[in-house]
Design a protein around this motif. Structure first.
Motif, mmCIF file in Angstrom:
data_model
loop_
_atom_site.group_PDB
_atom_site.id
_atom_site.type_symbol
_atom_site.label_atom_id
_atom_site.label_comp_id
_atom_site.label_asym_id
_atom_site.label_seq_id
_atom_site.Cartn_x
_atom_site.Cartn_y
_atom_site.Cartn_z
ATOM 1 N N MET A 1 -0.905 5.681 -13.259
ATOM 2 C CA MET A 1 -2.342 6.148 -12.633
ATOM 3 C C MET A 1 -2.631 5.491 -11.319
ATOM 4 N N ILE A 2 -2.251 4.316 -10.886
ATOM 5 C CA ILE A 2 -2.530 3.758 -9.676
ATOM 6 C C ILE A 2 -1.738 4.380 -8.569
ATOM 7 N N LEU A 3 -0.265 4.477 -8.864
ATOM 8 C CA LEU A 3 0.539 5.473 -7.863
ATOM 9 C C LEU A 3 -0.110 6.583 -7.629
ATOM 10 N N GLY A 4 -0.541 7.488 -8.705
ATOM 11 C CA GLY A 4 -0.741 8.860 -8.436
ATOM 12 C C GLY A 4 -2.206 9.033 -7.884
ATOM 13 N N ILE A 5 -3.134 8.027 -7.874
ATOM 14 C CA ILE A 5 -4.281 7.946 -7.038
ATOM 15 C C ILE A 5 -4.082 7.520 -5.740
ATOM 16 N N LEU A 6 -3.230 6.720 -5.467
ATOM 17 C CA LEU A 6 -2.852 6.232 -4.113
ATOM 18 C C LEU A 6 -2.145 7.144 -3.533
ATOM 19 N N GLY A 7 -1.102 7.922 -4.040
ATOM 20 C CA GLY A 7 -0.446 9.041 -3.429
ATOM 21 C C GLY A 7 -1.378 10.344 -3.183
ATOM 22 N N LEU A 8 -2.517 10.138 -3.692
ATOM 23 C CA LEU A 8 -3.379 11.541 -3.563
ATOM 24 C C LEU A 8 -4.491 10.947 -2.506
ATOM 25 N N VAL A 9 -4.765 9.839 -2.464
ATOM 26 C CA VAL A 9 -5.946 9.458 -1.625
ATOM 27 C C VAL A 9 -5.621 8.643 -0.307
ATOM 28 N N LEU A 10 -4.557 7.844 -0.331
ATOM 29 C CA LEU A 10 -4.269 6.780 0.739
ATOM 30 C C LEU A 10 -3.065 7.117 1.364
ATOM 31 N N CYS A 11 -1.974 6.860 0.569
ATOM 32 C CA CYS A 11 -0.669 6.983 1.042
ATOM 33 C C CYS A 11 0.282 7.850 0.176
ATOM 34 N N GLN A 12 0.543 9.035 0.898
ATOM 35 C CA GLN A 12 1.259 10.249 0.018
ATOM 36 C C GLN A 12 2.913 9.753 -0.197
#
Length: 121
Positions: free
Chosen positions: A40-51
């Protein structure tokens, strides 16, 4: 007049003691997959901050979904968090690919324009 010995540990007649009743209430909920929070954290970071994190969420999410499908029923709880992280990883990966393609096309256009201006002067 003598009485026969009582049956069972507490006495009580000619019938054997009952085996007991199962526990009341609902069974404890099944545990989440151990990597649910990470995906979940990697998915959110991948969408919002760092693809760059998005492909990791995509791969880890698909691997965890396969593990949940292969596990015996009741081993893991619902995989909602993994599915959300997996989908966010896919969307973030697509955005990453589109961003890389945009910059490649941008630099090709800049080089073509600079090459045309140098050759015309």
């Amino acid at each position: 007049m003598s009485q026969p010995p009582p049956n069972g540990p507490y006495g009580g007649g000619p019938y054997p003691p009952s085996p007991g009743y199962p526990g009341y209430g609902y069974p404890p909920p099944a545990a989440d997959h151990p990597q649910t929070t990470t995906i979940m954290i990697l998915g959110i970071l991948g969408l919002v901050l760092c693809q760059v994190c998005a492909p990791f969420a995509w791969v880890m999410g698909s691997r965890a979904r396969k593990e949940i499908a292969a596990a015996p029923p009741g081993t893991y709880g619902p995989s909602t968090g993994i599915t959300v992280g997996w989908v966010l990883g896919i969307v973030g990966s697509v955005l990453l690919i589109l961003g890389v393609l945009f910059f490649v096309v941008y630099f090709v256009i800049i080089i073509a324009v600079l090459g045309a201006s140098v050759s015309s002067s």
